[in-house]
Design an enzyme around this catalytic site. Structure first.
Site, PDB file in Angstrom:
ATOM      1  N   ARG A 226     -52.064  -4.788  44.392  1.00 11.13           N
ATOM      2  CA  ARG A 226     -51.273  -4.313  43.243  1.00 11.13           C
ATOM      3  C   ARG A 226     -51.148  -5.414  42.193  1.00 11.13           C
ATOM      4  O   ARG A 226     -51.801  -5.363  41.155  1.00 11.13           O
ATOM      5  CB  ARG A 226     -49.889  -3.826  43.732  1.00 11.13           C
ATOM      6  CG  ARG A 226     -49.084  -3.059  42.699  1.00 11.13           C
ATOM      7  CD  ARG A 226     -48.382  -3.887  41.644  1.00 11.13           C
ATOM      8  NE  ARG A 226     -47.554  -4.960  42.175  1.00 11.13           N
ATOM      9  CZ  ARG A 226     -46.983  -5.885  41.409  1.00 11.13           C
ATOM     10  NH1 ARG A 226     -47.142  -5.868  40.101  1.00 11.13           N
ATOM     11  NH2 ARG A 226     -46.266  -6.861  41.955  1.00 11.13           N
ATOM     12  N   ASP A 227     -50.355  -6.449  42.456  1.00  6.51           N
ATOM     13  CA  ASP A 227     -50.175  -7.494  41.437  1.00  6.51           C
ATOM     14  C   ASP A 227     -51.527  -8.126  41.120  1.00  6.51           C
ATOM     15  O   ASP A 227     -51.806  -8.484  39.968  1.00  6.51           O
ATOM     16  CB  ASP A 227     -49.200  -8.565  41.954  1.00  6.51           C
ATOM     17  CG  ASP A 227     -48.561  -9.377  40.842  1.00  6.51           C
ATOM     18  OD1 ASP A 227     -48.786  -9.058  39.665  1.00  6.51           O
ATOM     19  OD2 ASP A 227     -47.831 -10.345  41.148  1.00  6.51           O
TER      20      ASP A 227
ATOM     21  N   HIS B  55     -41.975 -15.381  45.084  1.00  5.65           N
ATOM     22  CA  HIS B  55     -43.237 -14.836  44.560  1.00  5.65           C
ATOM     23  C   HIS B  55     -43.739 -15.787  43.471  1.00  5.65           C
ATOM     24  O   HIS B  55     -43.202 -15.816  42.369  1.00  5.65           O
ATOM     25  CB  HIS B  55     -42.922 -13.439  43.994  1.00  5.65           C
ATOM     26  CG  HIS B  55     -44.031 -12.744  43.301  1.00  5.65           C
ATOM     27  ND1 HIS B  55     -44.721 -11.686  43.857  1.00  5.65           N
ATOM     28  CD2 HIS B  55     -44.572 -12.905  42.069  1.00  5.65           C
ATOM     29  CE1 HIS B  55     -45.620 -11.237  43.008  1.00  5.65           C
ATOM     30  NE2 HIS B  55     -45.558 -11.959  41.908  1.00  5.65           N
TER      31      HIS B  55
ATOM     32  N   HIS C  91     -46.740 -17.552  41.047  1.00  2.92           N
ATOM     33  CA  HIS C  91     -48.066 -17.543  40.414  1.00  2.92           C
ATOM     34  C   HIS C  91     -48.473 -19.006  40.284  1.00  2.92           C
ATOM     35  O   HIS C  91     -47.618 -19.889  40.193  1.00  2.92           O
ATOM     36  CB  HIS C  91     -47.995 -16.844  39.047  1.00  2.92           C
ATOM     37  CG  HIS C  91     -47.830 -15.355  39.164  1.00  2.92           C
ATOM     38  ND1 HIS C  91     -48.746 -14.454  38.669  1.00  2.92           N
ATOM     39  CD2 HIS C  91     -46.867 -14.603  39.736  1.00  2.92           C
ATOM     40  CE1 HIS C  91     -48.339 -13.218  38.929  1.00  2.92           C
ATOM     41  NE2 HIS C  91     -47.195 -13.279  39.580  1.00  2.92           N
TER      42      HIS C  91
ATOM     43  N   CYS D  30     -49.555 -10.341  35.501  1.00  2.59           N
ATOM     44  CA  CYS D  30     -48.869  -9.142  35.012  1.00  2.59           C
ATOM     45  C   CYS D  30     -49.378  -8.842  33.604  1.00  2.59           C
ATOM     46  O   CYS D  30     -49.442  -9.731  32.767  1.00  2.59           O
ATOM     47  CB  CYS D  30     -47.367  -9.391  34.996  1.00  2.59           C
ATOM     48  SG  CYS D  30     -46.446  -8.053  34.222  1.00  2.59           S
TER      49      CYS D  30
ATOM     50  N   ASN E 276     -52.127 -15.325  40.735  1.00  3.57           N
ATOM     51  CA  ASN E 276     -51.074 -15.381  41.746  1.00  3.57           C
ATOM     52  C   ASN E 276     -51.455 -16.488  42.720  1.00  3.57           C
ATOM     53  O   ASN E 276     -52.622 -16.847  42.843  1.00  3.57           O
ATOM     54  CB  ASN E 276     -51.023 -14.058  42.534  1.00  3.57           C
ATOM     55  CG  ASN E 276     -50.377 -12.950  41.754  1.00  3.57           C
ATOM     56  OD1 ASN E 276     -50.911 -12.506  40.748  1.00  3.57           O
ATOM     57  ND2 ASN E 276     -49.232 -12.486  42.218  1.00  3.57           N
TER      58      ASN E 276
HETATM   59  P1  HMG Z   1     -42.033   4.761  28.694  1.00  2.00           P
HETATM   60  O1  HMG Z   1     -43.208   5.008  27.799  1.00  2.00           O
HETATM   61  O2  HMG Z   1     -40.839   4.101  28.109  1.00  2.00           O
HETATM   62  O3  HMG Z   1     -41.594   6.055  29.486  1.00  2.00           O
HETATM   63  O4  HMG Z   1     -42.530   3.902  29.930  1.00  2.00           O
HETATM   64  P2  HMG Z   1     -41.066   7.451  29.055  1.00  2.00           P
HETATM   65  O5  HMG Z   1     -40.017   7.830  30.051  1.00  2.00           O
HETATM   66  O6  HMG Z   1     -40.726   7.482  27.577  1.00  2.00           O
HETATM   67  O7  HMG Z   1     -42.364   8.369  29.284  1.00  2.00           O
HETATM   68  C1  HMG Z   1     -43.538   8.201  28.512  1.00  2.00           C
HETATM   69  C2  HMG Z   1     -44.696   8.824  29.252  1.00  2.00           C
HETATM   70  O8  HMG Z   1     -44.936   8.117  30.484  1.00  2.00           O
HETATM   71  C3  HMG Z   1     -44.491  10.276  29.623  1.00  2.00           C
HETATM   72  O9  HMG Z   1     -45.777  10.903  29.644  1.00  2.00           O
HETATM   73  C4  HMG Z   1     -43.992  10.187  31.054  1.00  2.00           C
HETATM   74  O10 HMG Z   1     -44.248  11.346  31.794  1.00  2.00           O
HETATM   75  C5  HMG Z   1     -44.836   9.035  31.572  1.00  2.00           C
HETATM   76  P3  HMG Z   1     -46.320  11.722  28.370  1.00  2.00           P
HETATM   77  O11 HMG Z   1     -45.281  12.792  28.158  1.00  2.00           O
HETATM   78  O12 HMG Z   1     -46.409  10.743  27.219  1.00  2.00           O
HETATM   79  O13 HMG Z   1     -47.655  12.215  28.844  1.00  2.00           O
HETATM   80  N1  HMG Z   1     -44.226   8.341  32.718  1.00  2.00           N
HETATM   81  C6  HMG Z   1     -44.862   8.101  33.874  1.00  2.00           C
HETATM   82  N2  HMG Z   1     -46.111   8.375  34.295  1.00  2.00           N
HETATM   83  C7  HMG Z   1     -46.418   8.017  35.554  1.00  2.00           C
HETATM   84  N3  HMG Z   1     -45.578   7.371  36.383  1.00  2.00           N
HETATM   85  C8  HMG Z   1     -44.331   7.069  35.996  1.00  2.00           C
HETATM   86  C9  HMG Z   1     -43.931   7.438  34.690  1.00  2.00           C
HETATM   87  N4  HMG Z   1     -42.775   7.290  33.998  1.00  2.00           N
HETATM   88  C10 HMG Z   1     -42.971   7.856  32.794  1.00  2.00           C
HETATM   89  N5  HMG Z   1     -43.503   6.432  36.823  1.00  2.00           N
HETATM   90  C11 HMG Z   1     -42.486   3.071  32.182  1.00  2.00           C
HETATM   91  C12 HMG Z   1     -41.656   3.481  30.970  1.00  2.00           C
HETATM   92  C13 HMG Z   1     -41.574   2.326  33.146  1.00  2.00           C
HETATM   93  C14 HMG Z   1     -43.078   4.310  32.829  1.00  2.00           C
HETATM   94  C15 HMG Z   1     -43.638   2.156  31.675  1.00  2.00           C
HETATM   95  O14 HMG Z   1     -43.105   1.134  30.912  1.00  2.00           O
HETATM   96  C16 HMG Z   1     -44.455   1.583  32.782  1.00  2.00           C
HETATM   97  O15 HMG Z   1     -45.122   2.296  33.522  1.00  2.00           O
HETATM   98  N6  HMG Z   1     -44.456   0.271  32.931  1.00  2.00           N
HETATM   99  C17 HMG Z   1     -45.178  -0.336  34.037  1.00  2.00           C
HETATM  100  C18 HMG Z   1     -45.137  -1.758  33.945  1.00  2.00           C
HETATM  101  C19 HMG Z   1     -45.772  -2.387  35.179  1.00  2.00           C
HETATM  102  O16 HMG Z   1     -46.256  -1.759  36.102  1.00  2.00           O
HETATM  103  N7  HMG Z   1     -45.766  -3.737  35.144  1.00  2.00           N
HETATM  104  C20 HMG Z   1     -46.279  -4.518  36.206  1.00  2.00           C
HETATM  105  C21 HMG Z   1     -45.348  -4.574  37.395  1.00  2.00           C
HETATM  106  S1  HMG Z   1     -44.103  -5.829  37.296  1.00  2.00           S
HETATM  107  C22 HMG Z   1     -44.919  -7.278  37.782  1.00  2.00           C
HETATM  108  O17 HMG Z   1     -46.108  -7.315  37.917  1.00  2.00           O
HETATM  109  C23 HMG Z   1     -44.095  -8.479  38.152  1.00  2.00           C
HETATM  110  C24 HMG Z   1     -44.036  -8.723  39.666  1.00  2.00           C
HETATM  111  O18 HMG Z   1     -45.318  -8.967  40.220  1.00  2.00           O
HETATM  112  C25 HMG Z   1     -43.148  -9.924  39.987  1.00  2.00           C
HETATM  113  C26 HMG Z   1     -43.458 -11.156  39.149  1.00  2.00           C
HETATM  114  O19 HMG Z   1     -44.579 -11.672  39.148  1.00  2.00           O
HETATM  115  O20 HMG Z   1     -42.505 -11.587  38.496  1.00  2.00           O
HETATM  116  C27 HMG Z   1     -43.431  -7.507  40.368  1.00  2.00           C
HETATM  117 MG    MG Z   2     -46.383 -11.061  40.026  1.00  2.00          MG
END
Ligand code: HMG
Ligand code: MG
Length: 306
Positions: free
Chosen positions: A17-18, A209, A211, A242, A251
């Protein structure tokens, strides 16, 4: 605070995933599944298999449902999916996911860029997700990103991390992973933050966690171990970053972590050579070698010997 090193540690593998979420070219689902299954064969007992997030935001994770359908799941292994909101939870439930991760950050700007929400809004979404998770007997990992430095705001005060951490802990997450999202922390910061968080929560609730963007990840692991943390995250081959954290490449490579721990006599139950084999599945799919240092050294040695 100068404790002995432990006899064993619990690792969470975040490569599928990450590690993969930032890759531009789509890795075929079959290779992702083979990667995950090889990691489990290596002895990994907890891994991030994907995320139910918006495919417009993170296209590489768009096949998470298919991954969960195709995986042969091994009893006792946590196959974790990231779930940001109610829609993500629907995906998790529809695919018989039993272990999830919720995520927010200590930095307001990063949270906005990463999930288009304020920290407060993200906590409201998380609360709802955790409630549904509890009703369905799911295990929940909480992630707190940018706990040391934010790519947009710079240094983050430990008191700010504590404030958000307390909210997640109050919701009853089973574990809290403290993220150095852009690989900028140094060991003294790790020691200070762990001792502050340790005043609020038992240390066995915490994971770290890291990087390795600036080469401090293993030093940070040592500092974390000395401070009493027993759970760490690693990413096979050093894959990762990310998409909403510019410069967050790399990472901490699982192989680098395992090599160090093995040398120190610290057990993880994970076979280093099999993790190398797992990384090679993804290296082949991406058509390039992966950045992990142990992996690079191992491949260079193998080519000298052949
Ligand atoms: P948004 O655009 O604000 O959401 O995104 P919305 O509620 O306004 O919806 C917009 C559209 O997204 C709609 O579809 C929803 O249905 C759809 P449309 O009508 O335009 O066709 N939607 C979804 N689709 C699938 N799955 C969902 C979902 N929710 C809404 N769950 C949202 C808000 C949170 C969805 C968006 O910002 C997003 O997906 N962000 C993901 C960010 C991400 O994955 N980042 C990486 C993970 S964090 C990380 O890596 C850090 C970590 O490793 C730790 C570290 O290193 O610190 C964990
Ligand atoms: Mg990370």
């Amino acid at each position: 605070m100068n404790r002995e090193y432990p006899a064993n540690l619990l690792l969470t593998e975040v490569g599928p995933r990450d590690g993969l979420q930032n890759e531009k070219g789509q890795v075929p689902t079959a290779q992702k599944v083979a990667f995950i299954e090889k990691l489990v064969e290596a002895g990994v007992t907890r891994l991030e298999a994907g995320s139910f997030v918006s495919p417009k935001w993170v296209p590489q994770m768009a096949d998470t449902a298919e991954i969960f359908q195709k995986l042969k799941r091994k009893e006792g292994v946590k196959y974790i999916a990231l779930v940001p909101n109610r829609k993500g939870m629907e995906g998790a439930l529809a695919n018989q996911v039993t272990d999830i991760a919720v995520f927010t950050a200590a930095s307001e700007t990063f949270t906005k860029r990463n999930i288009n929400a304020t920290i407060e809004e993200s906590l409201i979404n998380i609360q709802e997700v955790v409630q549904v998770a509890r009703q369905n007997n799911m295990w929940v990992r909480g992630y707190l990103s940018t706990c040391f430095v934010c790519p947009y705001e710079g240094k983050i005060a430990p008191s700010q991390v504590l404030k958000v951490a307390k909210r997640l802990l109050a919701m009853g997450v089973d574990e809290l992973s403290i993220g150095d999202t852009i690989g900028a922390a140094t060991p003294n910061q790790v020691t200070d933050l762990v001792s502050l968080l340790g005043q609020e929560a038992p240390l066995d609730l915490l994971a770290l966690h890291f990087h390795d963007t600036r080469g401090t990840a293993l030093a940070n692991v040592l500092a974390g171990m000395q401070a009493g943390v027993r759970k760490f995250d690693g990413s096979a081959g050093g894959l990762g970053g990310c998409p909403y954290a510019p410069g967050a490449s790399g990472n901490l490579a699982t192989e680098d972590l395992l090599y160090m721990l093995e040398g120190m006599g610290i057990q993880t139950g994970i076979d280093l050579q099999k993790v190398v084999e797992a990384s090679q599945i993804i290296a082949q799919a991406l058509g390039r070698t992966l950045p992990g240092r142990y992996l690079q050294a191992h491949l260079a040695q193998a080519s000298r010997n052949s």
